[in-house]
Structure formats: C-alpha cells, structure tokens
Design a protein around this motif. Structure first.
Motif, mmCIF file in Angstrom:
data_model
loop_
_atom_site.group_PDB
_atom_site.id
_atom_site.type_symbol
_atom_site.label_atom_id
_atom_site.label_comp_id
_atom_site.label_asym_id
_atom_site.label_seq_id
_atom_site.Cartn_x
_atom_site.Cartn_y
_atom_site.Cartn_z
ATOM 1 N N THR A 241 131.188 -15.492 39.939
ATOM 2 C CA THR A 241 131.194 -15.156 41.395
ATOM 3 C C THR A 241 131.719 -14.493 41.619
ATOM 4 N N PRO A 366 130.506 -19.769 57.405
ATOM 5 C CA PRO A 366 130.634 -20.881 58.945
ATOM 6 C C PRO A 366 129.111 -20.944 59.697
ATOM 7 N N ASN A 386 127.093 -27.586 55.800
ATOM 8 C CA ASN A 386 128.592 -28.086 55.244
ATOM 9 C C ASN A 386 128.880 -27.259 53.710
ATOM 10 N N GLN A 389 131.779 -24.712 47.383
ATOM 11 C CA GLN A 389 131.673 -23.273 46.873
ATOM 12 C C GLN A 389 130.921 -23.006 45.081
HETATM 13 O O1 PRX Z 1 134.721 -19.175 52.412
HETATM 14 C C1 PRX Z 1 134.038 -20.568 51.890
HETATM 15 C C2 PRX Z 1 132.026 -20.048 52.629
HETATM 16 O O2 PRX Z 1 131.351 -19.773 51.582
HETATM 17 C C3 PRX Z 1 132.554 -19.900 49.635
HETATM 18 C C4 PRX Z 1 131.885 -19.681 48.781
HETATM 19 O O3 PRX Z 1 130.377 -19.154 49.020
HETATM 20 P P1 PRX Z 1 130.487 -19.570 47.286
HETATM 21 O O4 PRX Z 1 130.923 -19.107 46.545
HETATM 22 O O5 PRX Z 1 128.606 -18.242 47.201
HETATM 23 O O6 PRX Z 1 129.477 -20.813 47.338
HETATM 24 C C5 PRX Z 1 128.329 -21.120 48.849
HETATM 25 C C6 PRX Z 1 128.086 -23.085 48.685
HETATM 26 C C7 PRX Z 1 127.553 -23.046 50.097
HETATM 27 C C8 PRX Z 1 133.214 -20.930 50.603
HETATM 28 O O7 PRX Z 1 135.112 -20.398 50.219
HETATM 29 N N1 PRX Z 1 131.554 -21.081 52.496
HETATM 30 C C9 PRX Z 1 130.197 -21.966 52.048
HETATM 31 N N2 PRX Z 1 129.892 -22.963 52.933
HETATM 32 C C10 PRX Z 1 130.588 -22.498 54.419
HETATM 33 C C11 PRX Z 1 131.720 -21.943 54.646
HETATM 34 N N3 PRX Z 1 132.322 -21.575 55.023
HETATM 35 C C12 PRX Z 1 131.665 -22.240 56.690
HETATM 36 N N4 PRX Z 1 131.418 -22.788 56.442
HETATM 37 C C13 PRX Z 1 131.043 -23.617 55.310
HETATM 38 N N5 PRX Z 1 129.300 -24.457 55.995
#
Ligand code: PRX
Length: 630
Positions: A241, A366, A386, A389
């Motif tokens: 990542t 978001p 939800n 990360q």
């Molecule tokens: O900034 C947040 C955003 O996505 C990041 C993590 O991305 P990733 O590592 O690809 O994992 C995704 C897993 C669902 C976070 O640090 N993020 C993820 N979910 C949300 C979010 N921002 C706002 N609302 C959410 N529900």
C-alpha cells in the motif's frame, strides 16, 4: 440486551476473554496457549501457540455440511462468462493449484506474487498459497511494470502467477507485456511464471521460465494437498500500500488473528450467515477484496460473487441484476461506484427484485451525505458506511448491526468497532480532543487480531511510520483527520499525509511524482489530490520543464500533457494517471524549500489558499492560477 458500546467496552477491558470467545468461530489444529502476547509493543501476537490454516477454515471445513452449496460464483460481463464452483469443486481446484505450486518449487514461507484479473484462478491461487503456508502478495491488475517490479523486488517471490490479459469496459488489457517488462526491471525476478491463458491476448513465452497453468492442472490431476498447520502469527499474505515515500509498504498479515477477526466481523458487522450470498464489487488487488470477496465470506460458509466488469456495462442495472439473480444478501461497494450510478437513469434501481438484500456496505473513501441519502432511498435498504485501512484488514469504525441496530448519522461511519481503542488526538501534543474538536484518528496499542503485524521485512519502518507520530506516547496513527460528536459517533475528515484516494484507490503522490519526473522534459513536479465530484479525488500534476519553450503554445502543452500521462500509464498504470498536467515556471514553496501542497490544492479547488506568510515567491501561486486557466 447487548449494546455496541458494552461489547466495545468489554473487548478493551478484557481482550483475552473477548477474543478467546471469538477464536471458537474457527477450527484450530492446536488451541492457543496465550491469547495475546504484547511483551514487545507495538508488535502484538494473537493466539500464541495456536495452529490453524486459513484455507482449511475457508474451504475444507465446510465440506461436511455444505459441499454442494455454491462457494464461488464468477461473473464476467467483460467476457460474457459465468462459472459457479461449489465448496466441493472449489476444494478440488484449490488442491490442483496447490499441487502445481508445490511442483514449481514453492515451499512454506515462500512468497507467490499474484498479478491477475478477476478470474476464479486468482482466488484458487490465493487459497492454494495459504493452504501450503506460502505467503501471497496480490498486486492489483491495474498497476503497470514499474509498480509491479518494485513489489517483486520487495517480496522476492519464488513464483509469479499471472494471465494473458484482463479486460475493462470492453477493452482487453494485456498483462503479459507489462509483466515481462517488470521482470526485466526487477533485480530479483522469480524463476517461474505460471500463466493462465484466457485466450484474450497473445502471449510471448520465455522457455524454462513461463509455465502454462492448464497443462499443469491436467498433469497434477486429482492430487490431494494437505493443509499446512501454521502457528497463528505466521504470515498469510503481504499487501502493498502507498504512503508518503515512493517505496510501497508491504502490509504483513498473520494467519490466526486474521481468520478470527474476519469471522467475527462477518457476524457482528456484516450480518452474514452460512448459506448467505455476499457480493463485494471491489478487486482482489485491494484489501477489501482480500477480506470481503475471498476470506470473509468463505470463512463464514457463504457464497461469494466474484465480478469482472464495471457498474455500467452492459447497462447501469447490472449490479442490481446480479443481486436479483444470485439472491444476494450482503453487498459491499465503494461510494465512487454509487456516484457513477447516480448519473444514470434512476429507473435502473427499481427494475430488479432486491428483496434478498439486507444491507449495502460502503467503504474506501468518504461517503458524502447526498450520495448516502440518494442510494438509501433509491434501494430502500440501510446503507452502512465503514471506515478502515489496508493496515487493519477489517473495519475500525462502523455501526455493528449484528450486535445492535443503532441509527446512522449521515456523514459518519458510526462508532469504534470492538477491539479498537480509537482516540481523536491533538497532532502536536497527543492530548485527547474534546467532542467537536478536530484531531488525528489514532488507536491505542495493541491493535486487535487481524491487523498488520509489521511492514514486510522492515520492523523498524513499521514502528517509525505508524507508531511514532505523537510526542507523548507510542500510539498507532491512521493518518486520517477525524472528529467525534457528543454521542461518540466519529467523522473522517481526510488524510493527514500525501496519500491520494482516487475512486477508492489509494495512491502515493511520491510514486506519481517519481514517474512524471522520469520524463526527459520535466525538471521538477508536484502532484496533489484535488476534490472531484465523481472520483472523490483526482491527481493534478504541476510541472516545471527543463526548457520552458517546450510548452510555449497550447498545442505544445497538450502534446506534452499527453506524453506525461502515457509515461504514468506505462510505468504505474492508468489508475495513477493525473487528470491534468499544468506547466509553471516556479512551484509554490516556503523559504525553506517545502512544497506548499495545501495552497496548491486550495487554489486548484477554487478556495482561499490561507496563510502565505512563509511563501518564498508569491508570484508562484499567481502563475499556477494562470496555468490552470490556460
Ligand atoms: O483515508 C481513509 C480512507 O481510505 C484510507 C484507507 O484506504 P485503503 O488502505 O485502500 O483501505 C480501504 C479499506 C476500506 C483511509 O485511511 N477511507 C476508507 N474508508 C473510509 C475512508 N474515508 C472515509 N470514510 C470511509 N468509510
């Protein structure tokens, strides 16, 4: 009645008892001796001494009760194919793939890199790895050679499993040339490449290195490969990542903790029961795909739908058609997909029978209020935002409907999930913020089971990156801003670092900058994420050229912009391509040479750039404004 808050409190006050209970959801060959070993913070070891296997729990365990139930349903609207595998058939296919990997020399602890489109063989390969104790590293098929080479060099796989091509929006995307280029660039290429030939694109094969999966599959026949019982903290996979540096981080996941965490989340958060069907529209190259296309639903004895295609082809009703056809109970998607649908005829949403569907889960970026309320009223089902990360592997903040049905608040993913001691803290002091006060979303150690155990091959980077952000004490930083309201609901306000979130894809600005800087015309470049109504964010590149004359006319600028975009496509993949490239004579920087990213962002979004007292050359911003308009 149990409440979400009571379960959360108990999970933190008595984590041993809480997680020992959850551990019963899966099979253990040897039960653990100790629930948690936190003697060496921030490294947490869960279910110490316990021996288990992810593949056994996801596949073999279900043979007794649900051998003939569909386990994996593959739908490709790209190639017009549908295939369904019962648990018995999935078991047979995983055994075959495991036998092939063994025949190619893969042993316990070896890495296998999987660079595949959304086809069943990708899932077989993941499960085959965990079956024999090999560590898989799935690389998103949308990434190109430079990204792939960096991951090969870090993971040093014994074998790469790939395919001739993927397909997106009806266009074939050949993978093999990108893989060949990555293998040429890599310092430590693997000895063997195992290829699934879908017949979509011609493949050049390197004799002695490239092996044909179908031929091998015939050769191994019905060989049975036993599951390797692994100590709970043995690595199951690495998933790369992006962060602030150009070098991607290998998030390392354990075995037992992950299985327990996912199995628990399937009930408490996703309300998924054995025999139910789950449809998650993510990609196996991302964490959501790992957890909620592959392992989560299979651990729970559900049917999982693996979908290759977009939400709008052959028409904007396809996702809902699949819900109707496969009687989907639990659906998981990303806000971007919903925003895409919002632009289509709303009649598509009422055309199909959605009565099987209980809830729609959305994550990855978001969820804006208009999108949330639009989709909720359009399909008449609860929408559950939800937040989590790659690092955590499962939700940190969510409403937990499997525990208690609490009302949602638009714009908030809800309450901290059991196991996570979430705090909103002041970036400078580490002090806890009052309700309504913005701070960094942090988690007090230990992280619960299933979260990253370390950065692959680099414990020091794990501690330095994630646990050293606050002056007062060691605490995990999510690198997200957040705020808590009086009821304890949390709101996420964007990243604190330079990570972009484009259509739910997490990308590092540094990686994109490095790629653009490799173009011979570019002297210096800054990439920032700017707000976009459809994709959440898009990347904007601001370049200084070696020879400003190269961008003298609008035609010159357009040609160069095209070349730069192609460079990024070729090296990193189209997902990382900036939406715009502009050319300036100077970048807005402070007197100490630090790039004023926030100011660039603000100007590009048409906002006030804020305090500019530290800017070195005030004309730089004016120049940038002009370039944007030009
Ligand atoms: O900034 C947040 C955003 O996505 C990041 C993590 O991305 P990733 O590592 O690809 O994992 C995704 C897993 C669902 C976070 O640090 N993020 C993820 N979910 C949300 C979010 N921002 C706002 N609302 C959410 N529900």
């Amino acid at each position: 009645m149990t409440t979400t808050r009571a379960v959360h409190a108990r999970s933190l006050v008595d984590p041993d008892a809480f997680w020992a209970e959850q551990a019963r959801r899966i099979d253990w060959q040897t039960p653990c001796e100790q629930v948690l070993d936190y003697s060496r913070p921030p490294f947490a070891r869960w279910f110490v001494g316990g021996r288990t296997n992810l593949c056994h729990n996801a596949v073999d365990r279900h043979l007794a009760k649900r051998a003939e139930q569909p386990a994996l349903v593959h739908v490709s609207t790209e190639t017009d194919q549908r295939r369904s595998y019962s648990y018995r058939e999935l078991h047979a296919e995983v055994n075959r793939m495991a036998a092939v990997l063994l025949a190619l020399g893969v042993r316990q602890g070896d890495r296998v890199l999987i660079y595949m489109p959304m086809i069943p063989e990708a899932v077989f390969a993941m499960l085959a790895c965990t079956r024999i104790g090999a560590v898989h590293s799935v690389v998103f098929g949308g990434f190109a050679s430079v990204s792939l080479a960096a991951r090969i060099d870090d993971a040093r796989p014994r074998v790469v499993v790939s395919a001739d091509a993927g397909s997106r929006g009806g266009k074939v995307v050949p993978y093999k040339p990108l893989l060949d280029e990555a293998l040429r660039l890599a310092q430590n290429p693997p000895e063997k490449v195992l290829l699934v030939d879908r017949g979509l694109a011609p493949m050049e094969r390197t004799p002695g290195r490239d092996e044909d999966y179908l031929a091998w599959r015939e050769r191994v026949g019905g060989t049975q490969v036993p599951c390797e019982w692994l100590e709970s903290s043995a690595p199951s996979y690495i998933l790369y990542t992006s962060g602030t540096t150009g070098k991607p981080k290998g998030v390392q996941r354990d075995t037992g903790g992950y299985a327990v965490a996912l199995a628990t989340s399937m009930e408490y958060i996703f309300c998924g029961k054995p025999g139910d069907t789950m449809f998650c529209t993510s990609d196996i190259g991302w964490v959501v795909g790992h957890s909620y296309i592959v392992y989560g639903p299979l651990l729970a004895g559900m049917t999982t739908v693996l979908y290759e295609g977009t939400p709008v082809r052959p028409d904007a009703g396809i996702l809902w058609q699949l819900v109707e056809q496969y009687r989907v109970n639990v659906m998981f998607s990303a806000p971007t997909a919903i925003r895409v649908l919002k632009k289509q005829d709303p009649a598509w949403l009422t055309r199909y029978d959605l009565s099987s569907l209980r809830m729609l889960f959305l994550a990855g970026e978001p969820l804006d209020e208009p999108t949330a309320s639009w989709i909720q009223s359009a399909i008449g089902k609860p929408v559950v935002d939800n937040y989590w990360q790659t690092e955590t592997g499962w939700p940190i903040i969510a409403l937990q409907h499997g525990i208690e049905a609490l009302p949602a608040k638009l714009g908030s993913p809800g309450l901290p999930v059991y196991g996570y001691d979430v705090r909103i803290v002041d970036e400078q002091t580490g002090a806890e913020c009052a309700p309504g006060q913005k701070g960094v979303v942090a988690i007090e150690g230990p992280l619960p089971p299933g979260c990253m155990s370390t950065v692959w091959g680099d414990d020091e980077r794990f501690v330095k990156t994630y646990w050293s952000g606050f002056p007062d004490r060691q605490r995990y930083s999510t690198f997200d801003w957040g705020v808590r309201d009086e009821d304890g609901y949390l709101f996420i306000l964007g990243r604190t670092d330079d990570v972009l979130n484009v259509a739910g894809h997490r990308l590092g600005t540094r990686e994109i900058e490095e790629s653009i800087a490799s173009h011979p015309a570019v002297a210096e470049v800054a990439v920032v994420g700017i707000a976009d109504p459809l994709k959440g964010q898009v990347a904007l590149a601001v370049c200084i050229l070696r020879d400003a004359g190269r961008a003298a006319t609008p035609q010159d600028r357009m040609a160069l912009e095209g070349e730069i975009m192609q460079t990024v496509d070729r090296q990193l993949g189209a997902v990382a391509r900036p939406s715009r490239v502009v050319f300036v004579g100077a970048l807005p920087k402070t007197r100490s040479g630090k790039l004023l990213r926030r100011a660039i962002q603000a100007v590009a979004e048409g906002r006030d750039p804020g305090d500019l007292t530290t800017i070195e050359d005030p004309s730089a911003l004016a120049q940038f404004r002009e370039a944007l308009q030009g």
